[in-house]
Scaffold this motif. Structure first.
Motif: not given
Length: 287
Positions: A214-220
């Protein structure tokens, strides 16, 4: 349910029975023949032409569990542990983002543009699997490539892929959101940073949500361009005059992303992908 025999035809029929609720027929065919080729060493043409051909018991068992993994939404690339990407073979033994066709298209464009030049200095920011860094190292003559990522799994996977493809890639574990300063300038900086907003999570397929990092995909949602702002500041310090930034972008935010670089004096061009969606940005540092 078990596969009724060791024959290729029965394996294919079993795959369609197991996966029909999740995938269309074309997707199932692509996946099962890829599994057969990887796990049994039988190419797609031969498998299609000889459905009575048999595999060993151990190969059959591997294919069976591969189909079960696919049924549980595990992406094909993780099941077979690799994928091809711009003339290189990328291992996916670690939890890193699977290379995408849109990324491959951008990298191919860079290779076509800079293929005649030698000794270029290249940086890949948020390198993930290392697919971009390795492909550029392989396809650009005598270039020097630095791959940067905060995730130790990504750094390890990049190093494995560089060795696997017999190219030299330097790696640096660093957080691009912090002040990364190097005594070095680059002709090309590439980045495919996280850019999927949390509000877009529901639009993504289960095999992505459940298995990819997920850390490679999502931003706030409230600060979706945070990586691009940091990359822009990094490039202000480390991109040579007339150097090129090549960025993959969120199709819904490509114009907003472009404005970051326009405000810093870059000459910019938004790029459509093969589906006609704005998924890329080229920013050139004026000399």
């Amino acid at each position: 349910m078990r596969i009724s025999s060791n024959k290729i035809g029965d394996i294919v029929r079993f795959a369609h029975q197991e996966l029909a609720d999740s995938f269309d027929k074309g997707e199932i065919n692509t996946m099962i023949y890829a599994l057969i080729e990887k796990l049994c060493g039988i190419g797609m043409v031969k498998a299609l032409a000889e459905p009575e051909l048999t595999v060993s018991e151990s190969e059959l068992l591997k294919v069976y569990f591969g189909i079960k993994d696919l049924k549980n939404n595990k992406p094909l690339q993780y099941v077979i542990g690799e994928c091809d990407f711009v003339n290189v073979n990328i291992l996916l033994s670690r939890k890193v983002l699977i290379p995408r066709p849109e990324t491959e298209e951008l990298v191919q464009g860079l290779i076509e543009k800079y293929g005649s030049k030698r000794g270029l200095e290249v940086a890949d920011i948020c390198c993930g699997s290392g697919c971009v860094a390795v492909a550029l190292a392989k396809n650009l003559d005598s270039c020097r490539v630095l791959a940067v990522d905060i995730d130790p799994e990504a750094i390890a996977q990049t190093e494995e892929n560089a060795e696997h493809n017999a190219v030299a890639v330097e790696t640096l574990r660093a957080d691009i959101l912090k002040d990364v300063c190097l005594n070095r300038e680059f002709d090309i900086i590439f980045s495919n940073p996280p850019y999927v907003r949390e509000c877009e999570r529901s639009l993504m397929r289960a095999n992505v949500i459940e298995h990819e990092p997920w850390q490679a995909l999502f931003v706030s949602d409230d600060n979706p361009l945070v990586f691009y702002r940091s990359i822009a500041l990094f490039a202000q310090r480390h991109l040579k005059k007339n150097g090129t930034l090549c960025l993959e972008t969120n199709e819904a935010l490509c114009k907003e992303t472009e404005l970051i670089f326009i405000e810093l004096g870059y000459q910019t061009k938004r790029l459509n992908d093969f589906r006609g969606k704005e998924r890329g940005l080229i920013a050139t540092k004026k000399g």
